[in-house]
Design an enzyme around this catalytic site. Structure first.
Site, PDB file in Angstrom:
ATOM      1  N   GLU A   1      -6.611   3.372  -2.799  1.00 54.81           N
ATOM      2  CA  GLU A   1      -5.772   4.180  -3.305  1.00 54.81           C
ATOM      3  C   GLU A   1      -6.273   4.497  -4.719  1.00 54.81           C
ATOM      4  O   GLU A   1      -6.439   3.735  -5.536  1.00 54.81           O
ATOM      5  CB  GLU A   1      -4.080   3.999  -3.794  1.00 54.81           C
ATOM      6  CG  GLU A   1      -3.324   4.001  -2.449  1.00 54.81           C
ATOM      7  CD  GLU A   1      -1.960   3.917  -2.598  1.00 54.81           C
ATOM      8  OE1 GLU A   1      -1.620   4.162  -3.765  1.00 54.81           O
ATOM      9  OE2 GLU A   1      -1.296   3.625  -1.757  1.00 54.81           O
TER      10      GLU A   1
ATOM     11  N   GLU B   1       0.864  -2.985  -1.963  1.00 50.32           N
ATOM     12  CA  GLU B   1       1.194  -3.356  -3.198  1.00 50.32           C
ATOM     13  C   GLU B   1       2.383  -4.206  -3.359  1.00 50.32           C
ATOM     14  O   GLU B   1       3.286  -3.721  -3.699  1.00 50.32           O
ATOM     15  CB  GLU B   1       1.237  -2.203  -4.289  1.00 50.32           C
ATOM     16  CG  GLU B   1      -0.020  -1.348  -4.240  1.00 50.32           C
ATOM     17  CD  GLU B   1       0.246  -0.060  -5.477  1.00 50.32           C
ATOM     18  OE1 GLU B   1       1.264   0.011  -5.797  1.00 50.32           O
ATOM     19  OE2 GLU B   1      -0.753   0.461  -5.522  1.00 50.32           O
TER      20      GLU B   1
HETATM   21  C1  GAL Z   1       0.928   3.733  -5.432  1.00 47.08           C
HETATM   22  C2  GAL Z   1       1.858   3.941  -4.129  1.00 47.08           C
HETATM   23  C3  GAL Z   1       1.739   5.098  -3.371  1.00 47.08           C
HETATM   24  C4  GAL Z   1       1.855   6.229  -4.377  1.00 47.08           C
HETATM   25  C5  GAL Z   1       0.761   5.957  -5.725  1.00 47.08           C
HETATM   26  C6  GAL Z   1       1.014   7.286  -6.655  1.00 47.08           C
HETATM   27  O1  GAL Z   1       1.525   2.705  -6.274  1.00 47.08           O
HETATM   28  O2  GAL Z   1       1.247   2.824  -3.304  1.00 47.08           O
HETATM   29  O3  GAL Z   1       2.770   5.125  -2.316  1.00 47.08           O
HETATM   30  O4  GAL Z   1       3.066   6.680  -4.831  1.00 47.08           O
HETATM   31  O5  GAL Z   1       1.292   4.778  -6.441  1.00 47.08           O
HETATM   32  O6  GAL Z   1       1.723   6.927  -7.620  1.00 47.08           O
END
Ligand code: GAL
Length: 469
Positions: free
Chosen positions: A380, A193
């Site tokens: 994710e 990201e």
């Molecule tokens: C994403 C990040 C993760 C985690 C997730 C939850 O943006 O890549 O490391 O923190 O958000 O908020």
């Protein structure tokens, strides 16, 4: 009365347990993804490892940032993390137990190169060999992210991502990892990201390294985009058989009142949050027509850079959590738009104030499917809820519902022909959620931070039932 109460409690208990049991709709949903689909769970070095200064590790920007007053809402830090450094084997076995095919983790750059470049720390190198070997023994595929936000502090002191020399240092780190771990890793993600770590770290100042500067933001953007492509090229050159990808955050952007000013604000926000880092890698350049503030990026471009920005990744990881609602606001630099807080509109939000909006997953996948990309993974997706550990169990039915809803939109996207080949839950275990501290819990597995004891939540059992039965 006592008997009635007991019966009622017993019934409630069964309803709870029953709720966590997958039903036939869940079974159909999971079957709709097919047998070639990759299921995984993810984490990231700074959020879980701990051992922040152990065995020769150098400091990262997050080690430094969290030790400054006022940066982390709960005044906590990741010094201990979830003690993954010592408990990796248990976590990997848990991921396997839940039925996951893949385990996504990241390598801490300053554990390998304590000063960012030059001297190598053999104990750090050995640690990731142990993690990879544990994956192999457990029979779970490692998916490795090379950069999940923990820049070596020495490099930040020289300007970090805003200093062009970082491209070389990053390339050397990628090269080292490819040569060292290449025989053990098939799936690589160059970065996690960029929009988040560059935007929040160099423009909004709420993530490490905590800078608030348009100039630094633009420079960092360009150097990150060049490093992303360079990292991809290095991996592919050294490991032609590997699957080389990277991950991008993405969110459906909408305005609540569609005026022409607001529609333009939506376009600008879309360029900033969704398009800025992926389009250069696709050879499309920066989206400066829709976000004029990006025109200043030209100042930092050297001859030949435009071509160097492009790299054809084998897969693109998409990470979606929430929808972004905006309205035009000239006072906000760069993007000229303000985010509207969903709770103000009475919309459902998670423990961090992110809107829970499953339809947004489908619309953003449709948007990204217009790019010439033939291999997507959701790298994710997940939710933090107010989990309660009672009697060795966590009845997180909101999280189960979240996965039901989001996954049914991923399934719909797949039915529409969007090439999505896997889904990673954020996260395997609860962990340190950046500037929010340990309070938001995202895991399928609960972590008691005083004992580090792991307890599988109902959502974890739910996945296990669907993935292993
Ligand atoms: C994403 C990040 C993760 C985690 C997730 C939850 O943006 O890549 O490391 O923190 O958000 O908020």
């Amino acid at each position: 009365v006592k008997n009635r109460l007991l019966t009622l409690l017993f019934l409630l208990f069964w309803i709870e347990c029953f709720y966590a049991q997958p039903d036939s709709t869940d079974l159909k949903l999971f079957e709709s993804f097919g047998t070639d689909f990759t299921w995984g769970a993810a984490c990231a070095a700074y959020q879980v490892e701990g051992a922040w200064d152990l065995d020769g590790k150098g400091l990262s920007v997050w080690d430094d940032f969290t030790h400054h007053r006022g940066k982390i809402k709960t005044k906590e830090n990741g010094d201990q993390g979830t003690d993954f450094y010592h408990r990796y084997n248990e976590d990997i076995l848990l991921a396997k137990q839940l039925g996951m095919d893949a385990f996504r983790f990241s390598i801490s750059w300053s554990r390998i190169f304590p000063e960012g470049a030059g001297k190598i720390n053999p104990e750090g190198v050995a640690f990731y060999h142990r993690v990879l070997d544990a994956c192999k023994t457990a029979g779970i595929e490692p998916w490795v992210t090379l950069y999940h936000w923990d820049l070596p502090l020495t490099l930040e002191k020289e300007g970090g991502w805003a200093n062009r020399e970082i491209i070389q240092a990053f390339e050397a780190f990628v090269r080292f990892c490819a040569e060292e771990y290449g025989t053990k890793v098939k799936h690589w993600m160059v970065m996690n990201e960029p929009a988040a770590f560059v935007g929040l770290g160099y423009l909004a100042g709420i993530h490490a390294p905590g800078k608030i500067s348009i100039r630094k933001f633009l420079k960092a953007t360009h150097h990150v985009c060049l490093s992303l492509a360079e990292g991809g090229r290095t991996l592919k050159e050294l490991l032609p058989q590997a699957m080389v990808g990277t991950t991008f955050s993405c969110s459906t952007i909408q305005s609540i009142r569609g005026s022409s000013r607001n529609n333009k604000a939506v376009k600008r926000m879309d360029a900033l949050l969704n398009r800025l880092y992926i389009e250069p890698s696709l050879g499309m350049g920066y989206p400066s027509d829709d976000l004029p503030a990006l025109k200043r990026l030209k100042r930092y471009m050297l001859p030949g850079d435009s071509a160097k920005l492009a790299f054809s990744f084998d897969f693109i990881g998409l990470q979606n959590y929430f929808r972004v609602l905006v309205r035009a606001n000239r006072l906000i630099p760069v993007v000229g738009a303000t985010r509207i807080r969903p709770e103000k509109l009475g919309l459902p939000v998670n423990e961090m104030g992110f809107e829970v909006y499953p339809e947004g997953m489908l619309s953003i996948l449709r948007q990204f499917s217009k790019y010439p990309i033939d291999n997507f993974y959701i790298t994710e997706n997940g939710v933090c809820v107010n989990d309660q550990l009672t009697d060795n169990a966590v009845h997180d039915k909101e999280r189960i519902q979240f996965f039901r809803d989001y996954l049914s939109h991923v399934s719909q996207a797949k039915k529409e022909g969007i090439p999505i080949n896997g889904y990673f839950v954020w996260s395997l275990t609860d962990n340190f959620e950046w500037n929010e501290g340990f309070r938001p819990r995202f895991g399928l597995v609960h972590v008691d931070y005083s004992t580090m004891k792991r307890t599988i939540k109902d959502s974890g059992w739910w996945f296990k039932a669907l993935l292993t039965d």
